[in-house]
Design an enzyme around this catalytic site. Structure first.
Site, PDB file in Angstrom:
ATOM      1  N   SER A 211     106.221   7.279  23.795  1.00 33.25           N
ATOM      2  CA  SER A 211     107.451   7.046  23.044  1.00 33.25           C
ATOM      3  C   SER A 211     108.584   6.635  23.999  1.00 33.25           C
ATOM      4  O   SER A 211     108.472   5.626  24.680  1.00 33.25           O
ATOM      5  CB  SER A 211     107.798   8.292  22.233  1.00 33.25           C
ATOM      6  OG  SER A 211     108.724   7.994  21.207  1.00 33.25           O
ATOM      7  N   ASP A 237     101.971   4.881  21.877  1.00 30.46           N
ATOM      8  CA  ASP A 237     102.539   4.857  20.531  1.00 30.46           C
ATOM      9  C   ASP A 237     104.032   4.533  20.472  1.00 30.46           C
ATOM     10  O   ASP A 237     104.810   5.258  19.842  1.00 30.46           O
ATOM     11  CB  ASP A 237     102.271   6.177  19.800  1.00 30.46           C
ATOM     12  CG  ASP A 237     102.221   5.956  18.279  1.00 30.46           C
ATOM     13  OD1 ASP A 237     101.514   5.031  17.858  1.00 30.46           O
ATOM     14  OD2 ASP A 237     102.892   6.690  17.542  1.00 30.46           O
ATOM     15  N   HIS A 368     101.788  10.597  15.797  1.00 30.71           N
ATOM     16  CA  HIS A 368     102.619   9.983  16.838  1.00 30.71           C
ATOM     17  C   HIS A 368     102.301  10.547  18.221  1.00 30.71           C
ATOM     18  O   HIS A 368     102.278   9.810  19.203  1.00 30.71           O
ATOM     19  CB  HIS A 368     104.094  10.216  16.501  1.00 30.71           C
ATOM     20  CG  HIS A 368     105.038   9.661  17.522  1.00 30.71           C
ATOM     21  ND1 HIS A 368     104.984   8.362  17.977  1.00 30.71           N
ATOM     22  CD2 HIS A 368     106.074  10.250  18.206  1.00 30.71           C
ATOM     23  CE1 HIS A 368     105.930   8.153  18.878  1.00 30.71           C
ATOM     24  NE2 HIS A 368     106.604   9.285  19.032  1.00 30.71           N
TER      25      HIS A 368
END
Length: 423
Positions: A211, A237, A368
């Site tokens: 992220s 991700d 996620h």
């Protein structure tokens, strides 16, 4: 349930051993029809049904304190506190480290916003099983985990534990969480770790970021500050397009999650029941670094609060992700993009994928936090990624000039022998 269904169920139950509890049979039926995306299913999945050694064919697995935390020492060899003076601030960077052995690589991990270095705990453990010589350096970014920032050096800034006073001091400092600052922190931590561990030279490095961390390590790779020591980088991700879209609903998400917890165990349980983290072992390892117990809580019934106030990071959100796709494709080194779904790809990355500019891996069964939801699979992908980019494993053909020189030497060495035969 119709009469026919009831009759069928009774006929089946009559054939089961008499010591099978009815609740377990109903549990088995419930398990098979629940929606995996629901919090109810997430909770019930902690009680997996397995055959027992006796006739209890549907005995439920016994779990002792499923929400109990796991210490960081289960996953890393040591922790380091690395000081840095910057702009009248004293920063005490905190990292988790397992040193590489022999000529093994060093995986440098950077977590996402609101998370910590322990987000990679279970994945790091799995990497070491596949690559025993590999090292892992997992960083707590500014304002996260046990990394602290103060205006002056205080007695509380000792390399022992992150106290509540340290966290409060962190809150009183206006943190600089711009992409450029976080990128410089990564390079600083790597260099300081080398100095602290007395490594003659840096090992080969693979940067791994989840992220926000993906944006940070991509920026480090693009800037080229690690030189030839950077073999490759992996982004987990996050892509520019979907990240920018997600920012629109970020505040709504933050307002919907709990602000306090009655206990650490409750915090762990919330992460698994909400399926924020879908792997219980990963949650037990990482959640203890995300919340802390207030010494004088506003609400004594819920004294555990978040270490990082994500709402206060809003001014930096766009700065983190603008231009990410372009930098990812242009930076030197091997490239891996690991996603939880192909729908996250933006146009620029789709074109890059068709042109073969990077490796794409998708884990549709993960959320996620792919490295926490699927630590074993993520570790295997990262290990294979390293092997494909390992320069030491390459056997290059000799240069033409070297071959000619060797041939000339061989010819020259053979001439005296031939003359001797003629004599």
């Amino acid at each position: 349930m119709s009469e026919l269904q009831k009759s069928f169920a009774k006929s089946k139950l009559a054939k089961l051993p008499s010591d099978v509890p009815m609740s377990d049979v109903m549990y088995a039926h419930h398990q098979g029809h629940d929606d995996d995306s629901s919090s109810t299913s997430s909770l019930s999945s902690t009680g997996t049904l397995i055959p027992s050694p006796t006739r209890h064919l549907f005995a439920r697995t016994k779990h002792t304190q499923p929400s109990k935390s796991c210490p960081w020492t289960d996953f890393f060899e040591q922790e380091l506190f690395l000081p840095q003076e910057s702009d009248n601030l004293h920063i005490l960077h905190h990292v988790y480290l397992t040193s590489p052995k022999d000529s093994g690589p060093l995986f440098v991990m950077h977590h996402g916003a609101g998370s910590s270095g322990l987000s990679f705990a279970t994945c790091a453990d799995e990497i070491r099983k596949i690559l025993p010589k590999a090292g892992i350096l997992s960083i707590d970014a500014r304002g996260h985990g046990r990394t602290t920032t103060t205006t002056t050096k205080t007695e509380q800034e000792t390399p022992s534990t992150a106290t509540a006073a340290q966290i409060e001091a962190n809150d009183q400092v206006q943190l600089d969480l711009t992409l450029g600052t976080l990128s410089k922190d990564v390079v600083h931590v790597i260099r300081q770790t080398q100095e602290r561990m007395k490594w003659d030279k840096l090992p080969d490095i693979l940067l791994v970021g989840h992220s926000l961390g993906g944006a940070v390590i991509t920026n480090v790779a693009k800037n080229g500050e690690l030189g030839p020591k950077l073999l490759a980088y992996a982004v987990l991700d996050v892509v520019e397009g979907s990240a920018m879209d997600a920012l629109q609903s970020m505040e709504k998400y933050l307002s919907s999650r709990p602000t306090r917890f009655p206990s650490l165990e409750a915090g762990i349980e919330w992460h698994t029941r909400s399926r924020t983290i879908r792997n219980t072992n990963s949650a037990r390892a990482s959640v203890p670094s995300l919340i802390y117990e207030e010494p004088s809580p506003i609400d004594p019934s819920r004294p555990w609060v978040w270490r990082t106030n994500l709402s206060e990071t809003k001014p930096f959100w766009e700065n983190w992700f603008i231009g990410l796709s372009k930098k990812f494709l242009e930076a030197r080194g091997g490239k891996l993009l690991l996603l939880a779904g192909t729908d996250r790809l933006d146009k620029e990355l789709m074109i890059g994928q068709m042109q073969g500019k990077y490796q794409l891996q998708v884990f549709p069964e993960a959320g996620h936090f792919v490295q926490e939801d699927q630590p074993t699979k993520t570790a295997q992908v990262l290990a294979d990624f390293y092997k494909r980019n390992d320069r030491s494993a390459l056997v290059l053909p000799p240069k033409v000039a070297d071959m000619q020189a060797a041939a000339a030497m061989k010819k020259g060495a053979g001439a005296p022998g031939m003359l001797g035969q003629l004599k």
